[in-house]
Design an enzyme around this catalytic site. Structure first.
Site, mmCIF file in Angstrom:
data_model
loop_
_atom_site.group_PDB
_atom_site.id
_atom_site.type_symbol
_atom_site.label_atom_id
_atom_site.label_comp_id
_atom_site.label_asym_id
_atom_site.label_seq_id
_atom_site.Cartn_x
_atom_site.Cartn_y
_atom_site.Cartn_z
ATOM 1 C CG HIS A 74 -1.399 1.284 1.234
ATOM 2 N ND1 HIS A 74 -1.426 2.170 2.442
ATOM 3 C CD2 HIS A 74 -2.646 1.703 0.773
ATOM 4 C CE1 HIS A 74 -2.402 3.083 2.317
ATOM 5 N NE2 HIS A 74 -3.068 2.770 1.151
ATOM 6 C CD GLU A 95 -2.776 2.613 -3.576
ATOM 7 O OE1 GLU A 95 -3.189 3.557 -3.734
ATOM 8 O OE2 GLU A 95 -3.116 1.769 -2.843
#
Length: 451
Positions: A77, A80
């Site tokens: 995450h 990202e």
């Protein structure tokens, strides 16, 4: 509005040998679903939708929080976020400006088993979308300076999740069900792991996991498969080539859970409403019984006519929100019932939920409920595929999660094939399994045994 945007020139096609293209589906209005596996393992899937003027592009990477060791929890995450901070040739501002100049939208999300970067644009601006997203995925800088600035953003996201009890209870339930395992840990990571991630950790994760065999490109809308292939070949350049094959389908061999990790989990907080998740281990996503389980879920807690909604909300007025849901992973899954109610009503709500699940486990569903559940699922599926983004997403999940593309009519036929006996068998198995409970509200640990 058209063109390739500010400061971006679509690259010329690169003459790289193209693998054999498969025609996966053709519908009655001229839509086509096609798939090509390129040298090196990169896969490209497109769905042509003649009646629209836009296109949605997705670049999927088959890596998510399930792949992370405990020390690197949250790194997928975090990465990202970091990829949008700029590439070797474009700053974050240049990327944002180019997309805004054509009225497009670009974003990303991270899940337990994959990460997706996507853009929605006018069809004429598809070259821009391919160029920018491919640049993000292949040429990220991941500098130490950018990592420090984005670390604060990710920590704020964790804080925002913690401030919303309805969100926090879902992560708490996963931890309660799966324990301290990759499936039990939050996609976001936690404060300690995010604060501990260094530049080498995140960039190393990028270098190791964002390899061509794990990447899938999907596009849906007013697109032409050959054009998308040319754009992808140009954008990925010399990376396309070699003998590499797509990464094998995730089977979930690490999913060895046979019961919840612990009976209950609690986030003690002074709230006006208690948030509850009661659930159990479910079915893996490749389990053929998932269609019967979906019909069961729809009838038990999937809508306003469902048993739980009618009994707990409509007849008794004990809650504002109550419903059930299924989650499927490779090799395992979960079935959960969510309810939000005042603390004094929690014991009665839990009693009613457990009684209804026991009743369904013993007696199954009526013919009318099975028919209604099938119809609800079929209608929701078709209506949910009206836009290019949902079609793009379905292509990516089909390839990464199932290893095959099923035409919509085939899925509808499988739902139509679900009968009462199949639903009864699934209910008897799921609802006889050991359950666990996640609670966010004004309680102490000693109160949970009573609940």
């Amino acid at each position: 509005m058209s063109g390739t945007g500010v400061g971006v020139t679509a690259p010329a096609p690169v003459p790289v040998p193209v693998g054999q293209t498969q025609l996966l589906d053709v519908d009655e209005v001229g839509g086509r679903v096609e798939r090509t596996e390129l040298p090196g393992g990169l896969r490209v899937l497109t769905e042509t939708m003649p009646g629209v003027l836009s296109a949605t592009l997705g670049i999927w990477v088959g890596v998510g929080s399930r792949d992370e060791p405990a020390r690197l929890a949250g790194s997928s995450h975090f990465l990202e976020h970091l990829l949008f901070k700029g590439t070797r040739t474009r700053s974050a501002l240049e990327i944002a400006t180019a997309m805004d100049a054509v009225g497009g939208e670009m974003n990303a999300f991270t899940a337990k088993e994959h990460t997706c970067y996507y853009a929605n644009v006018l069809a004429s601006d598809l070259p821009l979308a391919v160029t920018l997203l491919a640049d993000l995925v292949t040429e990220a800088r991941n500098t130490a300076e950018d990592l420090e600035s984005e670390r604060t953003v990710v920590l704020e996201e964790i804080a925002m999740r913690d401030d919303e009890p309805g969100d926090a209870v879902h992560d708490l339930f996963a931890e309660t069900l799966f324990g301290d395992t990759p499936l039990g840990r939050s996609v976001l990571g936690d404060v300690a792991t995010v604060e501990g991630l260094g530049r080498d950790d995140v960039d190393g994760w990028y270098r190791r996991r964002y390899a061509l065999p794990s990447v899938v490109v999907t596009a849906a809308g007013r697109v032409d498969h050959r054009q998308v292939l040319d754009l992808v070949l140009a954008a990925f350049g010399e990376r396309v080539g070699g003998e590499g094959r797509p990464a094998p389908l995730r089977r979930g061999d690490d999913a060895v859970h046979d019961r919840p990790a612990r009976p209950h989990g609690l986030i003690s907080r002074r709230t006006e409403q208690t948030h509850l998740l009661l659930g159990t281990l479910g079915l893996g996503r490749l389990d053929e019984r998932r269609y019967a389980a979906a019909v069961l879920d729809a009838a038990v807690g999937g809508g306003m006519s469902s048993r739980l909604f009618q009994e707990i909300r409509e007849r008794r007025g004990l809650v504002y929100s109550v419903g059930s849901s299924l989650t499927h992973y490779a090799g395992t899954g979960s079935f959960t019932v969510y309810a939000g109610c005042s603390p004094k009503r929690v014991p009665e709500v839990l009693r009613l939920v457990r009684a209804e699940l026991a009743r369904v486990a013993a007696e199954g569903l009526t013919t009318a409920e099975v028919v209604r559940g099938r119809g609800q699922l079929k209608g929701a599926m078709v209506l949910g595929l009206e836009d290019t983004g949902s079609r793009m997403s379905r292509l990516g999940k089909s390839e990464l999660s199932f290893g095959e593309y099923l035409p919509v009519r085939e899925v509808l036929a499988r739902l139509d094939g679900v009968d009462e006996d199949q639903v009864t068998a699934v209910a008897a198995e799921l609802f006889s399994r050991e359950t666990c409970l996640a609670v966010v509200g004004p309680y102490r640990e000693s109160d949970l045994d009573r609940l």
